[in-house]
Write a protein that holds these residues in place. Structure first.
Motif, PDB file in Angstrom:
ATOM      1  N   ASN A  13      -5.852  -9.947   0.172  1.00 49.80           N
ATOM      2  CA  ASN A  13      -5.446  -9.790   1.620  1.00 49.80           C
ATOM      3  C   ASN A  13      -5.124 -10.950   2.259  1.00 49.80           C
ATOM      4  OD1 ASN A  13      -5.030  -9.058   4.244  1.00 49.80           O
ATOM      5  ND2 ASN A  13      -6.302  -7.279   3.931  1.00 49.80           N
ATOM      6  N   LYS A  59       7.608   0.405   1.310  1.00 45.71           N
ATOM      7  CA  LYS A  59       6.838  -0.388   2.192  1.00 45.71           C
ATOM      8  C   LYS A  59       6.562  -1.773   1.412  1.00 45.71           C
ATOM      9  CE  LYS A  59       3.893   3.072   3.002  1.00 45.71           C
ATOM     10  NZ  LYS A  59       2.744   3.790   3.486  1.00 45.71           N
ATOM     11  N   TYR A  90       0.422 -10.124   1.524  1.00 48.28           N
ATOM     12  CA  TYR A  90      -0.654 -10.251   0.482  1.00 48.28           C
ATOM     13  C   TYR A  90      -0.156 -10.718  -0.732  1.00 48.28           C
ATOM     14  CZ  TYR A  90      -2.088  -5.860   3.179  1.00 48.28           C
ATOM     15  OH  TYR A  90      -2.391  -5.045   4.244  1.00 48.28           O
ATOM     16  N   TYR A 141       3.628  -6.146   2.669  1.00 47.99           N
ATOM     17  CA  TYR A 141       3.085  -4.609   2.649  1.00 47.99           C
ATOM     18  C   TYR A 141       3.362  -4.212   3.896  1.00 47.99           C
ATOM     19  CZ  TYR A 141       1.598  -0.129   1.390  1.00 47.99           C
ATOM     20  OH  TYR A 141       1.499   1.153   1.112  1.00 47.99           O
ATOM     21  N   LYS A 142       4.006  -3.148   4.251  1.00 43.51           N
ATOM     22  CA  LYS A 142       4.062  -2.696   5.716  1.00 43.51           C
ATOM     23  C   LYS A 142       3.403  -1.508   5.760  1.00 43.51           C
ATOM     24  CE  LYS A 142       7.823  -5.321   7.650  1.00 43.51           C
ATOM     25  NZ  LYS A 142       9.258  -5.262   6.631  1.00 43.51           N
ATOM     26  N   GLY A 143       2.039  -1.374   5.276  1.00 43.39           N
ATOM     27  CA  GLY A 143       1.531  -0.122   5.213  1.00 43.39           C
ATOM     28  C   GLY A 143      -0.037  -0.444   5.602  1.00 43.39           C
ATOM     29  N   LYS A 144      -0.797   0.711   5.057  1.00 44.02           N
ATOM     30  CA  LYS A 144      -2.345   0.438   5.284  1.00 44.02           C
ATOM     31  C   LYS A 144      -3.031  -0.560   4.255  1.00 44.02           C
ATOM     32  CE  LYS A 144      -3.744   4.110   8.065  1.00 44.02           C
ATOM     33  NZ  LYS A 144      -2.920   5.052   8.141  1.00 44.02           N
ATOM     34  N   SER A 145      -3.676  -1.450   4.263  1.00 40.18           N
ATOM     35  CA  SER A 145      -4.146  -2.283   3.361  1.00 40.18           C
ATOM     36  C   SER A 145      -4.824  -1.419   2.136  1.00 40.18           C
ATOM     37  CB  SER A 145      -5.471  -3.010   3.868  1.00 40.18           C
ATOM     38  OG  SER A 145      -4.849  -4.104   4.557  1.00 40.18           O
ATOM     39  N   GLN A 146      -5.514  -0.464   2.474  1.00 49.02           N
ATOM     40  CA  GLN A 146      -6.317   0.467   1.528  1.00 49.02           C
ATOM     41  C   GLN A 146      -5.391   0.943   0.439  1.00 49.02           C
ATOM     42  OE1 GLN A 146      -9.676  -0.194   1.756  1.00 49.02           O
ATOM     43  NE2 GLN A 146      -9.524   0.677  -0.326  1.00 49.02           N
ATOM     44  N   GLU A 147      -4.175   1.243   0.899  1.00 44.04           N
ATOM     45  CA  GLU A 147      -3.365   2.189   0.056  1.00 44.04           C
ATOM     46  C   GLU A 147      -2.816   1.094  -1.004  1.00 44.04           C
ATOM     47  OE1 GLU A 147      -0.580   4.240   3.603  1.00 44.04           O
ATOM     48  OE2 GLU A 147       0.084   2.655   2.558  1.00 44.04           O
ATOM     49  N   THR A 186      -3.577 -11.031   5.294  1.00 41.07           N
ATOM     50  CA  THR A 186      -2.961 -10.614   6.586  1.00 41.07           C
ATOM     51  C   THR A 186      -3.505 -11.478   8.107  1.00 41.07           C
ATOM     52  OG1 THR A 186      -4.496  -8.941   6.800  1.00 41.07           O
ATOM     53  CG2 THR A 186      -2.412  -8.393   6.011  1.00 41.07           C
TER      54      THR A 186
END
Ligand code: MEV
Length: 429
Positions: free
Chosen positions: A164, A212, A173, A121-127, A166
């Protein structure tokens, strides 16, 4: 030699002809080596041909049995498929020894299996976490029909988590799912659920998240540290006495051998290989996946960062204890267990056990084999037993008649077997 096109589409005969033409051009009789192993029962042959692709023949392994396994108070005769001489004899001897001392005591410590959807996932973890959390119930509901049958049998999906990873790999993930697959090994069930789950997971994503997200793979893990069985034997130390060692001397030496395998990976690998002689033989005879079992067991043996012994021993208050713990993802329904007539026969011989029952039996086979190996190693060495079998094989090779067999056996009774010496003794060139 030519490159072949459409090989899989050729008939069995055509495949064989191609092989002989290309690899055995001056030896047309090589074909007979393949043909002689065909089963005369065409239906049975067709069944075996269908197990894999490009089948040309059958590869026989000996099918033997090892009686007198007293496991949790019940006697079993174990089916064993293995090519190595002495293993079955050693197993039977160890089984008899322990049957006279209360037999094997076993316990299944867990049956949990695990599978992963590996994604980037190439975005913010939280999303992505929020997306998973908000929709988890919807995903679960959508996946439910797939597990109805498994649930009827008492199993199914145990947990679904988003993890997670990362710190191991940027953007990595996992959706981690755990399962109880009851009496089946469960690979098909687990992989089907994972694939379906990942479809639902992606389909329901808002566009900007989907762009993403890259689902890399969906697959069960053959590492099952929570699907584990323990087998143990015990007896008073004096019951370990041999003709030239006291029970205490024997126990001390045995425990020293185990401690060496616990401390030294070079020895641990051979030590565990001895365990696997028993484990794999029963795994194969019951139509289970021995590659999965091997991969699992050796990962488990390294779980604390160093490859070590799977078995352990102790003496407390005059009682010798010897035990092992094995992760075993095996099944007694589905897969080859239902299709291969000999696998079915093996399971019937074992009184049609549940997967848990078979785990107990296989762990006992492993412990018996390990006991037999260490017993031989700390007493006469392993060559003596091997050499007896080796002599039998050499006698077969030389087509020895009964009086020559008797002569050779008495000549080598207390002597290392040597092929040249045997040939001289029997007047062979
Ligand atoms: C041989 O197949 C297995 C052994 O080497 C195991 C051991 O050394 O413990 C005898």
């Amino acid at each position: 030699m030519s490159k072949v096109k459409g090989f899989s589409k050729l008939s069995k005969q055509e495949k064989i002809n191609w092989l002989i033409d290309n690899y055995f051009p001056n030896q047309p009789s090589a074909k007979n080596i393949l043909l002689q192993y065909w089963n005369t029962d065409e239906q049975l042959q067709a069944l075996h041909d269908g197990f894999i692709e490009n089948t040309l023949s059958n590869f026989y392994l000996p099918y033997a049995v090892s009686p007198n396994f007293l496991i949790d108070g019940e006697y079993y005769t174990l089916p064993m498929v293995i090519e190595e001489s002495s293993v079955v004899a050693a197993s039977s001897k160890a089984a008899k020894f322990w049957a006279e001392r209360g037999g094997f005591h076993t316990r299944v410590l867990g049956t949990k299996k695990i599978g992963h959807i590996h994604l980037i996932y190439k975005g913010k973890s939280q999303e992505i976490f929020d997306y998973f959390q908000t929709n988890k119930q919807l995903f679960k509901k959508a996946i439910n029909p797939l597990q109805e049958n498994m649930q009827k049998r008492g199993g199914g999906i145990l947990s679904i988590d988003f993890v997670n990873q990362t710190d191991k790999l940027p953007g990595y993930y996992q959706i981690v799912m755990t399962f109880d697959t009851v009496d089946s090994m469960g690979a098909n069930f687990i992989n089907t659920v994972l694939e379906e789950f990942s479809e639902i997971f992606v389909e329901n994503m808002p566009n900007e998240l989907r762009q993403k997200t890259d689902i890399i793979m969906r697959i069960l893990s053959n590492y099952t540290p929570e699907c584990v069985v323990r087998a143990e034997v015990e007896c008073p130390v004096e019951q370990l006495r041999t003709s030239n060692m006291s029970g205490k001397e024997y126990a001390d030496k045995f425990i020293a051998a185990i401690k060496i395998a616990e401390a030294e990976p070079y020895r641990a690998v051979t030590h565990n290989k001895g365990i696997m002689n028993g484990v794999d033989a029963v795994v194969l005879a019951t139509g289970n996946d021995f590659r999965a079992v091997e991969a699992d067991v050796h990962a488990y043996a390294s779980r604390n960062g160093q490859y070590t012994s799977l078995s352990h021993a102790s003496v407390n208050n005059g009682i010798f204890r010897f035990w092992l713990e094995l992760p075993l993802a095996i099944g007694t329904v589905g897969g080859l267990t239902a299709l291969h007539p000999l696998a079915k026969f093996s399971l019937q011989l074992l009184k049609n056990p549940s997967a848990k029952g078979l785990m107990r039996i296989i762990a006992s086979a492993g412990l018996a084999q390990n006991f037999a190996a260490i017993n031989a190693l700390i007493t006469d060495g392993i060559q003596q037993g091997h050499m007896k079998m080796h002599l039998n094989n050499l006698l077969k090779l030389l087509n020895a008649n009964p009086s020559e067999i008797a002569l050779a056996k008495s000549y080598f009774a207390n002597k290392k077997v040597n092929f040249n010496e045997l040939k001289r003794l029997l007047n062979r060139k």
